[in-house]
Scaffold this motif. Structure first.
Motif, mmCIF file in Angstrom:
data_model
loop_
_atom_site.group_PDB
_atom_site.id
_atom_site.type_symbol
_atom_site.label_atom_id
_atom_site.label_comp_id
_atom_site.label_asym_id
_atom_site.label_seq_id
_atom_site.Cartn_x
_atom_site.Cartn_y
_atom_site.Cartn_z
ATOM 1 N N LEU A 25 67.810 51.611 59.900
ATOM 2 C CA LEU A 25 67.775 52.762 60.802
ATOM 3 C C LEU A 25 68.792 52.649 61.938
ATOM 4 O O LEU A 25 69.168 53.660 62.538
ATOM 5 N N CYS A 26 69.246 51.432 62.226
ATOM 6 C CA CYS A 26 70.193 51.231 63.328
ATOM 7 C C CYS A 26 71.437 52.109 63.183
ATOM 8 O O CYS A 26 71.790 52.838 64.112
ATOM 9 N N PRO A 27 72.142 52.091 62.028
ATOM 10 C CA PRO A 27 73.334 52.940 61.915
ATOM 11 C C PRO A 27 72.995 54.420 61.902
ATOM 12 O O PRO A 27 73.803 55.249 62.338
ATOM 13 N N SER A 28 71.811 54.779 61.394
ATOM 14 C CA SER A 28 71.445 56.199 61.347
ATOM 15 C C SER A 28 71.231 56.761 62.745
ATOM 16 O O SER A 28 71.351 57.969 62.970
ATOM 17 N N LEU A 29 70.942 55.901 63.702
ATOM 18 C CA LEU A 29 70.813 56.320 65.094
ATOM 19 C C LEU A 29 72.146 56.251 65.829
ATOM 20 O O LEU A 29 72.414 57.068 66.713
ATOM 21 N N ALA A 30 72.961 55.282 65.471
ATOM 22 C CA ALA A 30 74.143 54.960 66.283
ATOM 23 C C ALA A 30 75.430 55.650 65.854
ATOM 24 O O ALA A 30 76.247 55.997 66.707
ATOM 25 N N VAL A 31 75.641 55.848 64.556
ATOM 26 C CA VAL A 31 76.967 56.312 64.115
ATOM 27 C C VAL A 31 76.931 57.675 63.430
ATOM 28 O O VAL A 31 77.892 58.056 62.766
ATOM 29 N N THR A 32 75.836 58.413 63.583
ATOM 30 C CA THR A 32 75.747 59.715 62.919
ATOM 31 C C THR A 32 75.983 60.880 63.868
ATOM 32 O O THR A 32 75.638 62.018 63.553
ATOM 33 N N SER A 33 76.583 60.620 65.027
ATOM 34 C CA SER A 33 76.847 61.718 65.964
ATOM 35 C C SER A 33 77.919 62.660 65.416
ATOM 36 O O SER A 33 78.019 63.813 65.845
ATOM 37 N N THR A 34 78.739 62.163 64.477
ATOM 38 C CA THR A 34 79.716 63.012 63.782
ATOM 39 C C THR A 34 79.606 62.790 62.286
ATOM 40 O O THR A 34 79.234 61.712 61.833
#
Length: 207
Positions: A25-34
């Motif tokens: 879940l870490c990348p789904s929170l951190a790098v999905t702004s674009t």
């Protein structure tokens, strides 16, 4: 062929790494702004998990069970390093945007879990399809989150402005708390969908 299709398909919907298994879940929170960042991370994980499953399956008979986890992590780290070097050489902006989260791919639970649970016990082709299915499911989840966050948080998709100047972006959507709430709703929707599918299959089996 049907069994191979089931192995691939389960990772896309029924055992989706983010929306069902709630792993990485870490990348789904951190790098999905674009969308661009989300897609790049998704494709990276898909490549790493597929390549690692193939590697683990191919060498499973020669790896001592007592040292299997260090071997798996070494394999994952090697593949991630190759991906990092390629991104640094050909897409430096994306490499910079993803930052430390590329390094964290090495310890993503979903990659190590598939190596331990599936690839270490199965042949190369099923292991490859298992990794590919999980990777596709992860990428689709990242894309869904990225599209919604960028659209409502910036009014654009892939950097292309969709909404006019009249639209006031919802800044919460490009912040981690917004992503956390969004993922919660999507997890609930996937749970409802999977329960309906399971009910239909059960009714079909009893008919």
């Amino acid at each position: 062929m049907g069994d191979l299709w089931k192995i691939f398909k389960k990772g896309v919907v029924m055992e989706n790494p983010i929306f069902v298994l709630a792993l990485s879940l870490c990348p789904s929170l951190a790098v999905t702004s674009t969308v661009k960042n989300a897609l790049t991370m998704g494709l990276t994980v898909m490549f790493v998990i597929t390549a690692n499953n193939i590697s683990v399956s191919f060498t499973r008979k020669w790896v001592n069970p007592k040292v299997r986890v260090p071997v798996y992590i070494t394999s994952i780290a090697t593949i991630v390093t190759v991906v990092e070097l390629l991104l640094q050489a050909y897409a430096p902006m994306l490499f910079k945007a993803l930052g430390i989260y590329l390094d964290l791919v090495v310890v993503f639970a979903i990659i190590l879990a598939r190596a331990e649970v599936f690839a270490s016990k199965n042949k190369v082709i099923p292991s490859m399809l298992d990794g590919l299915g999980m990777g596709v499911g992860f990428t689709i989840a990242m894309l869904i989150i990225g599209v919604i966050r960028e659209f409502f948080g910036m009014g654009s998709i892939m950097g292309i402005q969709i909404l006019g100047t009249w639209y006031k972006p919802i800044l919460m959507m490009i912040l981690p708390p917004g992503a956390f709430m969004l993922i919660g709703y999507l997890v609930a929707l996937f749970k409802i969908h999977n329960e309906k599918m399971a009910k239909r299959q059960a009714e079909g089996g009893n008919a």
